[in-house]
Design an enzyme around this catalytic site. Structure first.
Site, PDB file in Angstrom:
ATOM      1  CG  HIS A 155      -2.104  -0.868   1.102  1.00  0.00           C
ATOM      2  ND1 HIS A 155      -2.061  -2.207   1.384  1.00  0.00           N
ATOM      3  CD2 HIS A 155      -3.379  -0.605   0.713  1.00  0.00           C
ATOM      4  CE1 HIS A 155      -3.264  -2.739   1.172  1.00  0.00           C
ATOM      5  NE2 HIS A 155      -4.079  -1.791   0.758  1.00  0.00           N
ATOM      6  CE  LYS A 159      -4.131  -0.421   4.733  1.00  0.00           C
ATOM      7  NZ  LYS A 159      -5.446   0.183   5.021  1.00  0.00           N
TER       8      LYS A 159
END
Ligand SMILES: NC(=O)C1=CN([C@@H]2O[C@H](COP(=O)(O)OP(=O)(O)OC[C@H]3O[C@@H](n4cnc5c(N)ncnc54)[C@H](OP(=O)(O)O)[C@@H]3O)[C@@H](O)[C@H]2O)C=CC1
Ligand SMILES: O=C(O)C1=N[C@H](C(=O)O)C[C@H](O)C1
EC number: 1.17.1.8
Length: 266
Positions: A155, A159
């Protein structure tokens, strides 16, 4: 057909902006308010980067609900506030559609009980992208044949939660069909803590965070002389919006909490 009245929590966020844009495009949805801990009392049109809409911004969720009388809350915030929003929504008869990840098992259990008691639909979906749902389902199928599995989720570096909600959901689906197994050498030792990643019923989950990424996951299945890789990539956040739309429509037709989009698609 009357319109489904929707409130979005987290409208300035990466997902929230996409959700606002999607909701205003759908004829049978009406965006009646947004919840943001900043900009209380402003109009959406007064916030930089958001669509020019005459929709009120509320910092107080209860005030928002009493003034806008929504059918559905779409929550795309943080786990800390998302779990509070979801509970307050159920208390006020508003059906939550939650994309926020990082909820604990206890959160999920207590919200499930609450939805059941209130006989109110609720959807908590760690991933709204259809390709990601298929990646998880195919991984569950493959796990019946390959018992040694490692999940690598990748990701963007903003995040907050690790492992990702998708990584955890994938491990849960796999563990439902596979006996718990200690993978790797029984005597293996981590010379740097965390080297083997997180473990869910013996399935290792590795979290990569890098600028430039959006949301990606590989599930690796090892066997004698072979490896199967199942991979999904979200290249933008529009990839999640058909799942958010479907969830808003579906949550109006159910009276329990559903955890995972795989449970509401044909
Ligand atoms: N289910 C799915 O398919 C997907 C789920 N997600 C999940 O959705 C969530 C949001 O992700 P993303 O959009 O990338 O995150 P962002 O950080 O971009 O957005 C979160 C937003 O929530 C706001 N916020 C924080 N606290 C509050 C509060 N008390 N009230 C209202 N708003 C608040 C933040 O404001 P501020 O910046 O001022 O703090 C920010 O605008 C995450 O949990 C992520 O994991 C993400 C993508 C897909
Ligand atoms: O934070 C994100 O970006 C994403 N979060 C969800 C998760 O934790 O799985 C869904 C998707 O992977 C994007």
């Amino acid at each position: 057909m009357s319109k489904i009245k929707v409130v979005v929590a987290g409208p300035r966020g990466r997902m929230g902006i996409e959700a606002v844009k999607m909701i205003v495009k759908v004829d049978h949805f009406e965006l009646v308010g947004v919840i943001d801990h900043k900009h209380d009392g402003k109009k959406l049109s007064e916030i930089e980067g958001l669509p020019q809409l005459d929709v009120m911004v509320y910092s107080d969720i209860t005030k928002c609900f009493s003034e806008t009388q929504p059918d559905v809350l779409v929550d795309l915030t943080t786990p800390e506030i998302g779990r509070v929003h979801t509970k307050i929504a159920l208390e006020h008869g508003v059906r939550p559609v939650v994309g926020t990840t990082g909820f604990s098992q206890e959160d999920l259990q207590s919200l499930t009980v609450m939805a059941e008691e209130k006989k109110l639909g609720a959807i908590i979906a760690p991933n709204f992208a259809i390709g990601a749902i298929l990646m998880m389902k195919f991984s569950q199928m493959a796990a019946r044949y390959f018992k040694d599995i490692e999940i690598i989720e990748l990701h963007h570096d903003q995040k907050l939660d690790a492992p990702s909600g998708t990584g955890i959901k994938t491990a849960e689906l796999i563990s439902a069909v596979r006996e718990p197994k200690v993978q790797g050498h029984p005597d293996e030792k981590e010379t740097i803590p965390g080297a083997r990643g997180a473990s869910y019923d013996g399935i290792h989950i590795h979290s990569v965070r890098l600028p430039g990424l959006i949301a990606h996951q590989e599930v690796l299945f090892g066997g004698d002389g072979q490896m199967l890789t199942i991979r999904h990539d979200s290249f933008n956040r529009a990839s999640f919006m058909s799942g958010v739309k479907h969830s808003i429509e579906t949550v109006m037709k159910i009276d329990i909490l559903v955890y995972g989009l795989e449970n509401i698609i044909e």
